[in-house]
Design an enzyme around this catalytic site. Structure first.
Site, mmCIF file in Angstrom:
data_model
loop_
_atom_site.group_PDB
_atom_site.id
_atom_site.type_symbol
_atom_site.label_atom_id
_atom_site.label_comp_id
_atom_site.label_asym_id
_atom_site.label_seq_id
_atom_site.Cartn_x
_atom_site.Cartn_y
_atom_site.Cartn_z
ATOM 1 N N LYS A 102 0.813 -1.228 0.000
ATOM 2 C CA LYS A 102 0.000 0.000 0.000
ATOM 3 C C LYS A 102 0.842 1.272 0.000
ATOM 4 O O LYS A 102 0.433 2.293 -0.538
ATOM 5 C CB LYS A 102 -0.952 -0.002 1.191
ATOM 6 N N GLU B 4 -9.704 7.518 3.237
ATOM 7 C CA GLU B 4 -10.665 6.667 3.921
ATOM 8 C C GLU B 4 -9.931 5.402 4.323
ATOM 9 O O GLU B 4 -8.949 5.021 3.685
ATOM 10 C CB GLU B 4 -11.814 6.311 2.977
ATOM 11 N N SER C 86 1.723 -9.819 -0.775
ATOM 12 C CA SER C 86 1.400 -8.383 -0.708
ATOM 13 C C SER C 86 1.730 -7.748 0.634
ATOM 14 O O SER C 86 1.960 -6.546 0.717
ATOM 15 C CB SER C 86 -0.080 -8.174 -1.045
HETATM 16 C C1 LIG Z 1 -5.080 -3.915 1.504
HETATM 17 C C2 LIG Z 1 -4.365 -5.166 1.257
HETATM 18 C C3 LIG Z 1 -4.705 -6.034 0.194
HETATM 19 C C4 LIG Z 1 -5.893 -5.817 -0.698
HETATM 20 O O1 LIG Z 1 -5.904 -4.664 -1.464
HETATM 21 P P1 LIG Z 1 -5.625 -4.669 -3.027
HETATM 22 O O2 LIG Z 1 -5.935 -3.270 -3.435
HETATM 23 O O3 LIG Z 1 -6.528 -5.673 -3.669
HETATM 24 O O4 LIG Z 1 -4.197 -5.020 -3.223
HETATM 25 C C5 LIG Z 1 -3.940 -7.162 -0.016
HETATM 26 N N1 LIG Z 1 -2.892 -7.462 0.787
HETATM 27 C C6 LIG Z 1 -2.527 -6.669 1.816
HETATM 28 C C7 LIG Z 1 -1.376 -7.072 2.654
HETATM 29 C C8 LIG Z 1 -3.253 -5.505 2.090
HETATM 30 O O5 LIG Z 1 -2.891 -4.727 3.128
#
Ligand SMILES: *Cc1c(COP(=O)(O)O)cnc(C)c1O
Length: 410
Positions: A87, A109, A376
């Site tokens: 993010k 938000e 992610s």
């Molecule tokens: C917020 C988040 C997501 C999901 O958001 P996307 O916009 O679909 O990437 C996925 N993995 C993590 C670790 C997150 O914090």
């Protein structure tokens, strides 16, 4: 800009109230300008490198690959990025853009608080004021992130409308923007919402796929055969996929299966569950009832717990370019435990959806199949969910002792 550039096929667009037109026109123009501006991207590259810690590693998961005896599995380690997830790539990109636009203040938000945390960090780094709108219910259940945002100097404003969760926080942020357009940038957190957000967020996240391409080429001089990512709003997945859209690489998105596709407690928008609609100012697939109201969603991972999906992913699904599947909460917890034990790293619950799918496929694939899974985020943030599950009694005893100790001190 012509109307069709605001759409991906029939998805996307910009369905906003009149009062927001000037703000969106200004943002769209600024985004078009920086796209061609070498100095902007050079400055952003420096921030990516020194502040975020990029490039994040591309790690060959040798132990899990050997365990399944099929595909060669690589992890893209976005969890190693500053604040623990992808993010921050988008937050820093938009904060830098806002600064170039002469804005002094950032609003955002947040649902679970992860996007609020990344935004608050980026605003602090860029020396900008920050206000995060968050549903009252979410504030109560996500206290560690609220504390973090405040430490970064942000104001966390409770939203008391509607269900007091993410949907209401989005509306509150948009309303605030109409009142403070001159000095404020609205930093949206995923590759969705009205144009130019889906394209702009994708562009800031596309560093993920670009790095994978370079790193894999350096290691094995070839492209991957498949890429797998979890899909909430869609930013980590489109950020990974974007570099491979024109290559013959299989792209797989994994949604939150919650308690199962037939349970009504999930966040599966694709695979026939969601309906085409216009909600929160863009056209895409949403989990909604007959009146068009968003349905409540459920996932063990807060980051995937959302009723809408980015318009480009909806389009790529229609084109059969991205394949969608889902993983249940139970499969996800198994993937966390397995990955921790096998590789010595704890993936976020969101990312573990992608891992669950990778592990389902790995054994059936040949040994020369190269698969990349986007991790992610890291799993430290999930401790309050995973510890009661894996460590029940001992975790409870620890919390009780902490309360006794703190009551004596505070
Ligand atoms: C917020 C988040 C997501 C999901 O958001 P996307 O916009 O679909 O990437 C996925 N993995 C993590 C670790 C997150 O914090």
């Amino acid at each position: 800009m012509s109307d069709n550039q605001r759409y991906f096929g029939k998805y996307g667009g910009r369905y906003i109230p009149e009062v927001l037109h000037p703000a969106f026109e200004e943002l769209e123009k600024a985004y078009e300008d920086i796209k061609e501006d070498r100095s902007f991207w050079d400055e952003l590259d420096e921030l990516y490198k020194d502040y975020i810690g990029r490039p994040t590693p591309l790690y060959y998961a040798e132990n899990v690959s050997k365990h399944f005896g099929g595909a060669q599995i690589y992890f893209k380690m976005e969890g190693n990025a500053h604040t623990g997830a992808h993010k921050i790539n988008n937050a820093v990109g938009q904060a830098l853009l806002a600064k170039k636009m002469g804005k002094k203040r950032i609003i955002a938000e947040t649902g679970a608080g992860q996007h609020g945390l990344a935004t608050a960090a980026a605003a602090a780094k860029m020396g900008m004021e920050c206000e995060v709108f968050m549903g009252e219910v979410d504030i109560a259940r996500q206290h560690p992130n609220v504390f973090g945002m405040r430490l970064f100097g942000a104001t966390v404003t409770p939203v008391t409308d509607g269900t007091k969760t993410l949907t209401d926080a989005v509306n509150a942020a948009l309303k605030n923007w109409t009142e403070r357009v001159e000095d404020t940038h609205y930093l949206l957190g995923s590759a969705l919402g009205p144009h130019p957000y889906p394209s702009m967020v994708r562009d800031f996240q596309s560093v993920i796929g670009k790095e994978i391409k370079e790193q894999l080429f350096e290691k094995i001089q070839r492209l991957p055969d498949s890429c797998i990512a979890c899909v909430g709003g869609g930013s980590n997945s489109i950020g990974m996929f974007n570099a491979f859209l024109d290559e013959s690489v299989q792209l797989i998105g994994v949604e939150a299966g919650g308690e199962g596709a037939n349970s009504k407690r999930h966040a599966i928008r694709m695979s026939g569950q969601g309906r085409l609609g216009i909600v929160q100012a863009y056209k895409s697939f949403f989990l909604q009832d007959d009146n068009g109201s968003l349905l409540p969603t459920h996932s063990i991972s807060a980051g995937l717990d959302y009723a809408g999906i980015g318009p480009q992913l909806a389009y790529l699904n229609e084109q059969n370019r991205v394949e969608f599947t889902s993983a249940t909460d139970a499969e996800v917890l198994d993937a966390v435990a397995f990955t921790a034990k096998m590789e010595g790293l704890i993936p976020a619950l969101e990312s573990s959806h992608a891992l669950a799918e990778a592990y389902k496929r790995a054994a059936t694939l040949s040994k020369d199949h190269v698969m990349v899974v986007n991790i992610s985020g890291r799993g430290d943030k999930d401790m309050f969910i995973t510890a009661p599950f894996f460590d029940g009694e001992d975790w409870l005893a620890f919390l009780k002792n902490e309360i006794i100790r703190l009551e004596k001190e505070v």
